[in-house]
Scaffold this motif. Structure first.
Motif, PDB file in Angstrom:
ATOM      1  N   UNK A 101       0.985  -1.209  -0.211  1.00  0.00           N
ATOM      2  CA  UNK A 101      -0.135  -0.083   0.100  1.00  0.00           C
ATOM      3  C   UNK A 101       1.009   1.399   0.373  1.00  0.00           C
ATOM      4  N   UNK A 102       1.693   1.865   0.416  1.00  0.00           N
ATOM      5  CA  UNK A 102       2.595   2.301   0.104  1.00  0.00           C
ATOM      6  C   UNK A 102       2.582   3.469  -1.116  1.00  0.00           C
ATOM      7  N   UNK A 103       2.540   2.122  -2.398  1.00  0.00           N
ATOM      8  CA  UNK A 103       2.256   3.084  -4.003  1.00  0.00           C
ATOM      9  C   UNK A 103       1.012   3.822  -3.627  1.00  0.00           C
ATOM     10  N   UNK A 104      -0.107   2.971  -3.341  1.00  0.00           N
ATOM     11  CA  UNK A 104      -1.224   3.865  -3.027  1.00  0.00           C
ATOM     12  C   UNK A 104      -1.634   4.666  -2.468  1.00  0.00           C
ATOM     13  N   UNK A 105      -0.281   5.124  -1.178  1.00  0.00           N
ATOM     14  CA  UNK A 105      -0.299   5.969  -0.417  1.00  0.00           C
ATOM     15  C   UNK A 105       0.623   7.699  -0.847  1.00  0.00           C
ATOM     16  N   UNK A 106       1.729   6.481  -1.914  1.00  0.00           N
ATOM     17  CA  UNK A 106       2.909   8.101  -2.107  1.00  0.00           C
ATOM     18  C   UNK A 106       2.586   7.690  -3.214  1.00  0.00           C
ATOM     19  N   UNK A 107       1.888   7.473  -4.859  1.00  0.00           N
ATOM     20  CA  UNK A 107       2.381   7.550  -6.437  1.00  0.00           C
ATOM     21  C   UNK A 107       1.422   8.623  -6.374  1.00  0.00           C
ATOM     22  N   UNK A 108       2.040   9.842  -7.332  1.00  0.00           N
ATOM     23  CA  UNK A 108       1.544  10.934  -7.546  1.00  0.00           C
ATOM     24  C   UNK A 108       0.216  10.946  -8.710  1.00  0.00           C
ATOM     25  N   UNK A 109      -0.626  11.875  -8.581  1.00  0.00           N
ATOM     26  CA  UNK A 109      -2.057  11.382  -9.037  1.00  0.00           C
ATOM     27  C   UNK A 109      -1.906  12.968 -10.354  1.00  0.00           C
ATOM     28  N   UNK A 110      -2.856  12.894 -10.909  1.00  0.00           N
ATOM     29  CA  UNK A 110      -2.339  13.824 -12.202  1.00  0.00           C
ATOM     30  C   UNK A 110      -3.178  15.425 -11.452  1.00  0.00           C
ATOM     31  N   UNK A 111      -3.077  15.691 -10.720  1.00  0.00           N
ATOM     32  CA  UNK A 111      -2.762  16.513  -9.342  1.00  0.00           C
ATOM     33  C   UNK A 111      -1.047  17.242  -9.191  1.00  0.00           C
ATOM     34  N   UNK A 112       0.271  16.037  -9.563  1.00  0.00           N
ATOM     35  CA  UNK A 112       0.663  15.953  -9.168  1.00  0.00           C
ATOM     36  C   UNK A 112       1.485  15.480  -7.808  1.00  0.00           C
ATOM     37  N   UNK A 113       0.105  14.950  -6.609  1.00  0.00           N
ATOM     38  CA  UNK A 113       0.578  15.116  -5.294  1.00  0.00           C
ATOM     39  C   UNK A 113       0.126  13.789  -5.473  1.00  0.00           C
ATOM     40  N   UNK A 114       0.527  12.607  -4.536  1.00  0.00           N
ATOM     41  CA  UNK A 114      -0.081  11.774  -2.852  1.00  0.00           C
ATOM     42  C   UNK A 114      -0.777  12.064  -2.581  1.00  0.00           C
ATOM     43  N   UNK A 115      -1.267  10.720  -2.791  1.00  0.00           N
ATOM     44  CA  UNK A 115      -2.580  11.167  -1.072  1.00  0.00           C
ATOM     45  C   UNK A 115      -2.369  11.126   0.043  1.00  0.00           C
TER      46      UNK A 115
END
Length: 144
Positions: A101-115
């Motif tokens: 779940x680290x990838x779910x928490x720290x992957x950046x989205x379309x806004x350039x920010x992670x959860x």
């Protein structure tokens, strides 16, 4: 005198046996002990520099797992050395772990920010907010 091994636990075990067998008794202000002078220890596999004995392995595997999550990585190579049981949960032919779940928490989205970054920003904006949640139980977002 040179002792070498490919993992730290074996290197220490060999060293202790050598000290017990060939060490010289010494007396110091804190009591007696045995020593070997001029002993060189060589660890041939640098990845095996952390002890995995029962008492120490739990601490280092937990630390390794935390660092794996914070890295945002779902690849098993990062963690399998310390927690080999994760290999049991891989899909056939895959080297990615769905439960990472680290990838779910720290992957950046379309806004350039992670959860995590979205949550941190929200806390900075309103530090008494009770509406901040980081979902790790769903795969709604695409992480390819």
């Amino acid at each position: 005198m040179n002792i070498q091994s490919n993992n730290i636990d074996e290197l220490l075990k060999i060293s202790y046996r050598k000290i017990i067998k060939d060490g010289v008794n010494i007396i110091s202000t804190k009591g007696g002990s045995r020593e070997l002078i001029g002993l060189t220890l060589r660890l041939t596999n640098p990845l095996s520099r952390i002890s995995t004995t029962e008492d120490r392995g739990k601490i280092f595997s937990a630390l390794g797992e935390l660092l794996w999550y914070v890295s945002g990585n779902d690849n098993i190579e990062f963690i399998e050395y310390y927690i080999s049981k994760y290999n049991e949960f891989l899909d056939e032919g895959s080297r990615k772990l769905n439960g990472a779940y680290g990838k779910r928490i720290f992957k950046k989205d379309e806004t350039g920010l992670s959860l995590f970054e979205h949550s941190y920003k929200k806390i900075l904006d309103k530090n008494d907010s009770r509406q901040i949640v980081i979902p790790i139980y769903t795969k709604k977002r695409s992480y390819k």
